[in-house]
Motif scaffolding. Structure first.
Motif, mmCIF file in Angstrom:
data_model
loop_
_atom_site.group_PDB
_atom_site.id
_atom_site.type_symbol
_atom_site.label_atom_id
_atom_site.label_comp_id
_atom_site.label_asym_id
_atom_site.label_seq_id
_atom_site.Cartn_x
_atom_site.Cartn_y
_atom_site.Cartn_z
ATOM 1 N N ARG A 123 0.820 -1.205 0.000
ATOM 2 C CA ARG A 123 0.000 0.000 0.000
ATOM 3 C C ARG A 123 0.853 1.254 0.000
ATOM 4 O O ARG A 123 0.518 2.261 -0.638
ATOM 5 C CB ARG A 123 -0.935 0.001 1.207
ATOM 6 N N GLU A 126 1.962 2.604 -3.403
ATOM 7 C CA GLU A 126 0.968 3.117 -4.347
ATOM 8 C C GLU A 126 1.266 4.520 -4.877
ATOM 9 O O GLU A 126 1.024 4.798 -6.057
ATOM 10 C CB GLU A 126 -0.426 3.057 -3.723
ATOM 11 N N SER A 129 3.382 4.008 -7.870
ATOM 12 C CA SER A 129 2.996 2.911 -8.764
ATOM 13 C C SER A 129 2.963 3.339 -10.232
ATOM 14 O O SER A 129 3.229 2.531 -11.123
ATOM 15 C CB SER A 129 1.631 2.344 -8.357
ATOM 16 N N LEU A 156 -1.160 -3.840 -6.236
ATOM 17 C CA LEU A 156 -0.130 -2.886 -6.657
ATOM 18 C C LEU A 156 0.218 -3.061 -8.129
ATOM 19 O O LEU A 156 0.379 -2.067 -8.860
ATOM 20 C CB LEU A 156 1.127 -3.068 -5.806
ATOM 21 N N GLN A 159 -1.964 -1.347 -10.630
ATOM 22 C CA GLN A 159 -1.772 0.098 -10.718
ATOM 23 C C GLN A 159 -0.458 0.483 -11.404
ATOM 24 O O GLN A 159 -0.266 1.637 -11.778
ATOM 25 C CB GLN A 159 -1.780 0.704 -9.316
ATOM 26 N N SER A 160 0.431 -0.493 -11.552
ATOM 27 C CA SER A 160 1.787 -0.208 -12.040
ATOM 28 C C SER A 160 1.842 -0.358 -13.561
ATOM 29 O O SER A 160 2.350 -1.351 -14.090
ATOM 30 C CB SER A 160 2.795 -1.140 -11.357
#
Length: 214
Positions: A123, A126, A129, A156, A159-160
């Motif tokens: 988290r 983020e 990310s 994660l 989002q990356s």
């Protein structure tokens, strides 16, 4: 570049190195390059040494906002305590340019890093990310104490969107976690190199015996 890779430094050696850097910090703003690459991999530092390092990184060195690569992999004496300052810095966007994060093989404990802590670590990543290009989470025992860790990794990864290299070797991803991971990778759609070697878990089709990815 801040590099003492494989120098077998202990906490005292790392502290001396940091003090040397701090003594030369005056006037650095005029000469500091836009990118700082930190490589402390393969040493013998403990939690106390790494905590001190992160404190120095912010003050007096004031390097944090310039760091693009952070490698502390292979420091086998570390526990989750050593990474708490990293989590805090990431969560507060104190490492806004971090593109490469290598944490592989940090813990010698049988269970690896605690599942709950892995959730916190993922988290905290983020905020970076969207620029993270390489992530090494190998041999951290992810999935060894529960499935919260693997789930947090997948979140994660989704989002990356510019992540190119992902190393999850030496963990314990079970079949549902692997399926979730592959869905996340499909969403990110940028990974060029994926490492899953030595992942041992109950993920065979029959579900009756452990299998390993090599």
């Amino acid at each position: 570049q801040v590099s003492i890779r494989g120098a077998q430094l202990d906490d005292k050696g790392l502290e001396a190195f940091l003090q040397s850097l701090a003594q030369n910090v005056h006037g650095k703003r005029r000469s500091l390059e836009r990118s700082v690459f930190v490589d402390l991999a393969g040493n013998r530092v403990t939690d106390a040494g790494v905590v001190s390092f992160f404190e120095h990184l912010d003050d007096p060195l004031d390097y944090a906002s310039f760091v693009q690569s952070l490698d502390i992999a292979g420091n086998r004496q570390l526990t989750s305590r050593a990474l708490l300052p990293l989590c805090s810095m990431l969560a507060k966007s104190a490492l806004p340019n971090l593109r490469i994060l290598r944490l592989g093989g940090l813990s010698r404990s049988a269970g690896g890093l605690p599942d709950v802590f892995l959730v916190e670590l993922m988290r905290s990543c983020e905020p970076v990310s969207h620029i993270l290009e390489e992530l090494d989470l190998s041999f951290l025992g992810i999935g060894g104490t529960g499935q919260l860790g693997p789930a947090a990794v997948a979140v994660l990864i989704r989002q990356s969107t510019v992540l190119r290299v992902l190393d999850l070797s030496g963990n314990f991803f079970q079949a549902p976690a692997l399926a979730n991971l592959f869905e996340a990778l499909a969403c990110a759609a940028a990974v060029e190199s994926l490492h899953l070697a030595y992942n041992t878990s109950q993920w065979s089709l029959s579900g009756s015996s452990p299998a390993s990815i090599h």
